[in-house]
Design a protein around this motif. Structure first.
Motif, PDB file in Angstrom:
ATOM      1  N   ALA A   1       4.444   7.468   3.953  1.00  0.00           N
ATOM      2  CA  ALA A   1       5.078   7.736   5.251  1.00  0.00           C
ATOM      3  C   ALA A   1       5.213   6.448   6.063  1.00  0.00           C
ATOM      4  N   ASP A   2       4.179   5.600   6.060  1.00  0.00           N
ATOM      5  CA  ASP A   2       4.252   4.329   6.783  1.00  0.00           C
ATOM      6  C   ASP A   2       5.316   3.432   6.177  1.00  0.00           C
ATOM      7  N   TYR A   3       5.372   3.405   4.854  1.00  0.00           N
ATOM      8  CA  TYR A   3       6.392   2.607   4.158  1.00  0.00           C
ATOM      9  C   TYR A   3       7.793   3.105   4.499  1.00  0.00           C
ATOM     10  N   ASP A   4       7.979   4.418   4.475  1.00  0.00           N
ATOM     11  CA  ASP A   4       9.296   4.985   4.776  1.00  0.00           C
ATOM     12  C   ASP A   4       9.740   4.616   6.194  1.00  0.00           C
ATOM     13  N   TRP A   5       8.793   4.647   7.151  1.00  0.00           N
ATOM     14  CA  TRP A   5       9.179   4.354   8.527  1.00  0.00           C
ATOM     15  C   TRP A   5       9.582   2.890   8.709  1.00  0.00           C
ATOM     16  N   ILE A   6       8.817   1.966   8.123  1.00  0.00           N
ATOM     17  CA  ILE A   6       9.149   0.554   8.318  1.00  0.00           C
ATOM     18  C   ILE A   6      10.469   0.209   7.624  1.00  0.00           C
TER      19      ILE A   6
ATOM     20  N   SER B   1       0.825  -1.219   0.000  1.00  0.00           N
ATOM     21  CA  SER B   1       0.000   0.000   0.000  1.00  0.00           C
ATOM     22  C   SER B   1       0.853   1.261   0.000  1.00  0.00           C
ATOM     23  N   ALA B   2       2.074   1.156  -0.523  1.00  0.00           N
ATOM     24  CA  ALA B   2       3.030   2.269  -0.437  1.00  0.00           C
ATOM     25  C   ALA B   2       2.538   3.520  -1.143  1.00  0.00           C
ATOM     26  N   ARG B   3       1.816   3.367  -2.254  1.00  0.00           N
ATOM     27  CA  ARG B   3       1.354   4.541  -3.000  1.00  0.00           C
ATOM     28  C   ARG B   3       0.304   5.326  -2.202  1.00  0.00           C
ATOM     29  N   GLU B   4      -0.437   4.625  -1.340  1.00  0.00           N
ATOM     30  CA  GLU B   4      -1.455   5.301  -0.533  1.00  0.00           C
ATOM     31  C   GLU B   4      -0.879   5.850   0.770  1.00  0.00           C
TER      32      GLU B   4
END
Length: 266
Positions: free
Chosen positions: A103-108, A97-100
């Protein structure tokens, strides 16, 4: 009970014997790569949180055997590490779900890699926490748990931290600077940079390995422990453990990214 908290940092309790590389008023200063500085079968409990991953893999089993050595028969070891399985599952979830939610993707991604590859204190993770993104992200707050309460005020302090042992700090800094210039004289800028990075990577901040429930359980068993099991941060076989607030403070888990495992010395 006689209880030992190894690598306590700022999380300690006066009822425990606390040791940490930096020492201080609350803790004995000691480098645990030189072993645990106590006699055989002295403690009822040995505890360490987010310490094991900072040791090179080849040092992990000797350290676990040291934990076993200082425990009395019937003693309990409680170990917390970042949970590689949990992080990997969240990475795959956030990737899908990185496109949506970038920020969550960057943190993990930071959780997965930053502390393994950083070349300076704090790394990309500290830079992220200094930005406005962190406080605005429910996912980051959820992942940081109790640490999120203090993270913003801590990371927004000036990067330079004055040591209370001013003379010792000054001499250590002077020695390091002289060594950097010696490396520069011998090998140029690349030599100085390599020396600086090597000193930092041996300072104890970076992660040298990661663990999941299988690898940590196998390590504990190899170190001599029995009845090794995964437990919740909210439970323990250590009597009255919750009152010390080492893993849960005022009802909030300190490090929700943790794998928590306990074992017994029979």
């Amino acid at each position: 009970m006689n209880m030992l908290n190894i690598g306590c940092g700022a999380t300690f309790h006066p009822d425990w014997v606390n040791i940490d590389l930096g020492g201080g008023d609350h803790a004995i200063s000691h480098n645990i790569t030189n072993g645990i500085p106590f006699p055989d079968e002295m403690f009822d409990v040995v505890y360490h949180s987010h310490l094991l991953e900072h040791l090179p893999l080849e040092n992990a089993l000797p350290f676990i055997k040291e934990c076993f050595r200082v425990l009395k028969p019937g003693g309990i070891v409680r170990i917390l590490v970042p949970d590689l399985e949990q992080i990997a599952r969240l990475y795959l979830e956030k990737l899908s779900s990185a496109r949506e939610s970038e920020a969550d993707y960057d943190w993990i991604m930071l959780e997965l890699y930053d502390q393994c590859v950083r070349q300076e204190s704090g790394g990309q993770m500290e830079r992220y926490l200094r930005s406005s993104h962190a406080s605005q992200s429910p996912f980051v707050v959820e992942r940081m748990g109790h640490s999120a309460v203090y993270a913003e005020q801590e990371v927004r302090k000036p990067a330079f931290k004055l040591s209370t042992r001013i003379l010792g700090h000054f001499l250590c800094k002077l020695r390091s600077e002289l060594a950097k210039w010696a490396a520069f004289a011998i090998a140029g800028e690349s030599g100085r940079n390599a020396f600086r990075e090597g000193v930092f990577r041996n300072s104890g901040e970076v992660h040298r390995w990661m663990y999941d429930r299988f690898s940590l359980g196998r390590l504990m068993t190899s170190g001599g422990f029995d009845d090794v099991r995964v437990v919740s941060p909210l439970e323990s076989r250590i009597p009255d453990f919750a009152r010390y607030e080492l893993d849960v403070c005022r009802g909030v888990v300190r490090k929700p990214d943790s794998l928590v495992m306990e074992g017994v010395k029979l």
